[in-house]
Design a protein around this motif. Structure first.
Motif, PDB file in Angstrom:
ATOM      1  N   GLU A 142     -58.843  95.260 -67.008  1.00 46.44           N
ATOM      2  CA  GLU A 142     -60.128  95.237 -67.728  1.00 46.44           C
ATOM      3  C   GLU A 142     -60.005  95.937 -69.081  1.00 46.44           C
ATOM      4  N   ARG A 176     -56.274  87.914 -67.823  1.00 52.54           N
ATOM      5  CA  ARG A 176     -57.420  87.448 -67.038  1.00 52.54           C
ATOM      6  C   ARG A 176     -56.991  87.110 -65.606  1.00 52.54           C
ATOM      7  N   VAL A 182     -58.303  88.912 -62.036  1.00 48.43           N
ATOM      8  CA  VAL A 182     -58.871  88.184 -60.895  1.00 48.43           C
ATOM      9  C   VAL A 182     -58.055  88.458 -59.636  1.00 48.43           C
ATOM     10  N   ASP A 192     -63.561  91.851 -53.222  1.00 49.80           N
ATOM     11  CA  ASP A 192     -64.861  91.640 -53.864  1.00 49.80           C
ATOM     12  C   ASP A 192     -64.902  90.225 -54.436  1.00 49.80           C
ATOM     13  N   ASP A 245     -67.451  88.219 -55.079  1.00 50.31           N
ATOM     14  CA  ASP A 245     -68.451  87.976 -56.129  1.00 50.31           C
ATOM     15  C   ASP A 245     -67.929  88.419 -57.489  1.00 50.31           C
ATOM     16  N   ARG A 246     -67.319  89.593 -57.521  1.00 44.12           N
ATOM     17  CA  ARG A 246     -66.789  90.110 -58.788  1.00 44.12           C
ATOM     18  C   ARG A 246     -65.640  89.241 -59.276  1.00 44.12           C
ATOM     19  N   GLU A 283     -65.269  86.045 -58.740  1.00 40.44           N
ATOM     20  CA  GLU A 283     -65.838  84.805 -59.254  1.00 40.44           C
ATOM     21  C   GLU A 283     -66.429  85.025 -60.646  1.00 40.44           C
ATOM     22  N   THR A 284     -67.082  86.179 -60.855  1.00 42.57           N
ATOM     23  CA  THR A 284     -67.635  86.505 -62.172  1.00 42.57           C
ATOM     24  C   THR A 284     -66.523  86.613 -63.206  1.00 42.57           C
ATOM     25  N   ALA A 285     -65.424  87.254 -62.838  1.00 42.50           N
ATOM     26  CA  ALA A 285     -64.292  87.405 -63.758  1.00 42.50           C
ATOM     27  C   ALA A 285     -63.716  86.048 -64.146  1.00 42.50           C
ATOM     28  N   HIS A 291     -65.459  83.195 -64.333  1.00 38.63           N
ATOM     29  CA  HIS A 291     -66.425  82.560 -65.230  1.00 38.63           C
ATOM     30  C   HIS A 291     -66.378  83.158 -66.633  1.00 38.63           C
ATOM     31  N   GLN A 292     -65.949  84.426 -66.766  1.00 32.99           N
ATOM     32  CA  GLN A 292     -65.891  85.083 -68.065  1.00 32.99           C
ATOM     33  C   GLN A 292     -64.651  84.702 -68.863  1.00 32.99           C
ATOM     34  N   PRO A 315     -62.129  78.826 -67.883  1.00 33.73           N
ATOM     35  CA  PRO A 315     -62.174  79.006 -66.422  1.00 33.73           C
ATOM     36  C   PRO A 315     -61.397  77.953 -65.666  1.00 33.73           C
TER      37      PRO A 315
END
Length: 852
Positions: free
Chosen positions: A276, A288, A292, A300, A302-303, A305-307, A309-310, A314
């Motif tokens: 990060e 990236r 992930v 985690d 959810d986290r 998946e967010t990473a 998408h950022q 993707p």
């Protein structure tokens, strides 16, 4: 990299450039202030005005100096790069005109040109020592011309002289004010300097506080490179903690990214933090992806998946999105959300085809989980269907087939289960398939086939089969078999196979007429026994002391007798059990001893059992039938009757607790000087077993028995046998039979029967073997109620001794009989528990001497 071609281009321009000390001697006028500050002056070729001036001087001094054209030729030779020719021309003019003083700038011009030529040649040849010799030592505190700085740096790099190279870089950066030169040196330094050199260079005070932003930026780049090299060196040396400490104090994305990959496997949260921070400096697909992966390792989803998408792209992380989907499928499976798990697994395989095997395994696993749940709740039909669905997936094919086979076993499809377990075991002989195959084979009654497969391919099946053989034998009371098949499976069987020595004494009193069917006797039986595997061996001798009493009739003269009856016995347990005994009717006595014996075989018939016996048994009804007596008139011995025949018995269950039994016997009887006889006997019974704690069995029910002898020889005159031999004997009654659990410290067995009896006896000739007409004696009918009770018990005294006893009483229309017995058994090494064989055997009841 040594930049020789670049330096040579710089030196080509240096033909008209060189350092001098003192004032400028140039026809071009003053040197620019900037060049003066660096100590560098332009010496170019003289202009026309300078030539005309020299010509005027030449005209005045024509006789003492060379002509102006001659001097100009020397300048031109130098300008054309012919330094040797120029030097030779200058030398020749000096020799020709001794009083002539050559222009100072010409001499400097030629000297510098020769030095530059030597420097260029040394660089062309990559002769670094010559290059340094041409350069000469640096002047402390003075900045050399840029091309000389580069030449010195290149030569020292070529010689790999780290110390001098560090000093050259430091000296040039500290003394030179040319921003472009300093920036260039800082850019090249990583290629020439090691980590320590870079760190020293980056820490120079002149750089840390430099006013020029370009230099400050170059210095930061240099410091970052030094730090990265130190980081890489620590990692290579195994100093991971030191390397990570450098990364934590850095904002270099290279360090942060590499640190993240370094700790990804051991510290996923720490790796995520590194990635990060690196992404905060620069967005790259590698960083990236690392982020992930690190988040996925923390679980985690959810986290993660967010990473994804950022990310800038993707779609490039679709494989990791597949891992997220697979993780969600696993979580749904763990939560019992089967449909969600299946959908997520399918999506994972679509996003990342490489995950298809894992997704397939997860789908199969989810189906197996559902099958297991249905199995546990007893829904074996559903469990089987789900298990077969799981078997359609490669990863769970074997497990699904295994679960389906277990369901078949529970559903009663024992043959199908055995077939499937057999196939699974043959494919891969593991514990579970061995367990299932053995159990299914037991259910189908085909353990022998499983045992054959175990012998053929080995593996755990053999042990499982032997254990089931042992369990079956244990349930059937075949304790020697259970012990031999699985020696360590049952602690209660410890010592069951040990040798033993027994001393027993039994007394009998039978009512009747003195000297005839009355009998008082005492029997001492000494025996020893041992076992080997399923076999039991026994040998002993029974000593009978019998007294019929004194008869009141002159034609009957019995006597007291003490006789001995040796014997040997052997038995074998199993589905087909065998017992055999051979010996003599008591040795001694009036009549000759005879060989007696018996063989009994029992075999399972489906859920029932059949038994067959052939035998030659002594008749123990009286002294006459057992040992014989002498005829009062002739003194001739007669008696000692042996009954020879065969018996069949079958027992079949009709329900879980109810059974019926049928018996049939056919025999012949003969003795010494005794009229021959024959007998047929039959019986049927029904019983119900009552389950009670502490009892091996309690069985009760009605029975009917029938006997018929060809003739009545139940008399004691010459030619008679002296045994009960009615022509029709009917008995109908009710019995109760019970035994406590075996393998305890004590055991008790009890048998009780109450019956109604009907007897018909024909009259018999007084002397049946005398051909002359004889008076008839006896005969008649009778009926009444009879009862019998027998109790036997045994108690362990310590581990090595067993005390046992028995008592029985019979009251009937035919006779009354009471018997008492006691025995002491010694087992060297001891025994854990008692069994039925530890109860006393009645020496007056030959039918009970062996039990298959």
């Amino acid at each position: 990299m040594i930049r020789t071609p670049l330096l040579l281009r710089a030196l080509a321009l240096s033909a008209v450039i060189g350092p001098v000390s003192g004032a400028a001697l140039s026809a071009a006028g003053d040197v620019p202030e900037g060049a003066r500050r660096e100590g560098v002056y332009t010496i170019g070729i003289p202009r026309a005005e300078a030539v005309r001036t020299m010509d005027r001087v030449a005209e005045v001094q024509a006789a003492t100096s060379p002509s102006g054209a001659d001097v100009r030729n020397i300048w031109k030779l130098g300008a054309d790069g012919h330094w040797s020719e120029a030097a030779s021309g200058l030398k020749a003019r000096r020799q020709a005109y001794p009083g002539w003083k050559a222009p100072a700038d010409l001499a400097v011009f030629i000297a510098e040109g020769q030095r530059d030529a030597a420097l260029r040649h040394a660089l062309e040849q990559e002769d670094w020592a010559a290059t340094l010799a041409a350069l000469g030592p640096p002047v402390p505190g003075r900045c050399e011309a840029p091309f000389r700085v580069w030449a010195r740096i290149t030569a020292l790099a070529g010689l790999q002289d780290r110390q001098q190279l560090d000093a050259a870089y430091a000296g040039a950066v500290a003394t030179c004010r040319d921003t472009a030169l300093v920036a260039g040196l800082l850019a090249r330094a990583p290629a020439d300097l090691d980590t320590d050199g870079l760190e020293r260079l980056a820490s120079l005070p002149i750089l840390t506080g430099h006013a020029d932003p370009t230099i400050r930026a170059a210095r930061r780049t240099l410091a970052a490179e030094a730090r990265y090299r130190r980081f890489a060196a620590d990692l290579a040396a195994g100093n991971v903690d030191a390397a990570l400490a450098l990364a934590r104090g850095s904002d270099d994305p290279r360090l942060l990214g590499q640190a993240g990959w370094q700790v990804l496997a051991t510290d996923a949260p720490g790796a995520a933090d590194f990635f990060e921070r690196a992404l905060g400096q620069a967005e790259t697909s590698d960083l990236r992806r690392g982020l992930v992966l690190a988040i996925l390792r923390t679980g985690d989803l959810d986290r993660a998946e967010t990473a994804i998408h950022q990310a800038n792209a993707p779609a490039d992380l679709a494989d990791l999105a597949g891992q997220v989907a697979l993780g969600r499928a696993a979580a749904a499976r763990a939560a019992g959300q089967w449909d969600v798990a299946l959908q997520a697994a399918v999506r994972a395989a679509a996003l990342n085809p490489a995950l298809a095997p894992d997704a397939d395994a997860l789908v199969g696993g989810a189906l197996l989980d559902q099958a297991a749940g249905a199995y546990q709740t007893g829904d074996y039909v559903l469990a089987r269907r789900l298990a077969l669905a799981a078997a359609s997936h490669d990863a769970t094919r074997r497990a699904g087939r295994m679960r389906a086979a277990w369901a078949d076993l529970q559903l009663g499809a024992h043959s199908a289960a055995a077939s499937e377990f057999s196939a699974l075991y043959l494919a891969a002989p593991d514990e579970e398939s061995a367990e299932g195959f053995a159990l299914a084979a037991e259910k189908t009654g085909d353990l022998d086939s499983a045992a054959a497969i175990a012998r053929a391919i080995g593996g755990p099946l053999g042990h499982k089969v032997q254990a089931l053989y042992a369990d079956a034998a244990f349930r059937e009371g075949d304790y020697l078999t259970a012990r031999s098949r699985a020696p360590d499976r049952y602690e209660t069987l410890d010592g069951i196979d040990r040798a033993w020595v027994r001393q027993a004494v039994t007394g009998r009193r039978q009512g009747g007429t003195r000297g005839e069917n009355r009998l008082t006797g005492l029997v001492s039986v000494t025996s020893v026994g041992t076992s080997a595997g399923r076999m039991r061996f026994e040998g002993g001798v029974a000593v009978y002391a019998i007294d019929p009493g004194q008869s009141n009739r002159a034609d009957i003269r019995p006597s007291r007798e003490t006789v001995a009856a040796p014997y040997l016995a052997v038995s074998r347990e199993g589905d087909t059990s065998l017992s055999a005994r051979i010996g003599f009717s008591p040795l001694g006595g009036p009549a000759s001893a005879r060989i007696v014996g018996e063989v009994a075989v029992a075999h399972a018939l489906g859920k029932g059992e059949g038994e067959a016996r052939v035998f030659a048994r002594p008749k123990t009804d009286s002294t006459l039938s057992l040992v014989g007596q002498h005829d009062a008139a002739t003194g001739q011995a007669f008696g000692r009757v042996v009954e020879t025949g065969a018996a069949l018995r079958a027992r079949m269950p009709v329900s879980l607790n109810d059974a019926v039994q049928a018996d049939l016997e056919v025999t012949t009887l003969d003795g010494e000087q005794v009229e021959g006889n024959s007998r047929i006997g039959a019986g049927v019974s029904a019983s119900r077993t009552l389950a009670r704690d502490g009892f091996a069995y309690i069985a009760t029910g009605p029975f009917y028995q029938f006997q018929s002898y060809d003739r009545n020889t139940n008399f004691h005159t010459f030619g008679h046998g002296g045994y009960f031999s009615p022509q029709a004997f009917h008995r109908v009654g009710w019995s109760v039979n019970a035994q406590t659990d075996p393998l305890k410290k004590w055991i008790v067995k009890a048998d009780l029967a109450v019956a109604y009896e009907s007897v018909r006896e024909d009259a018999a000739p007084l002397l049946p073997r005398d051909p002359a007409p004889q008076p008839l004696v006896g005969g008649g009918n009778g009926s009444g109620v009879a009862g019998a009770l027998e109790i036997s018990a045994a108690r362990r005294l310590g581990r090595e001794f067993i005390l046992s006893g028995a008592a029985s009483a019979i009251a009937s229309e035919a006779y009354d009989d009471v018997r008492l017995g006691i025995a002491l058994t010694w087992i060297p090494g001891g025994r854990a528990g008692l069994v039925r064989a530890d109860l006393p055997t009645d020496p007056f009841n030959p039918a009970s001497w062996i039990q298959p």
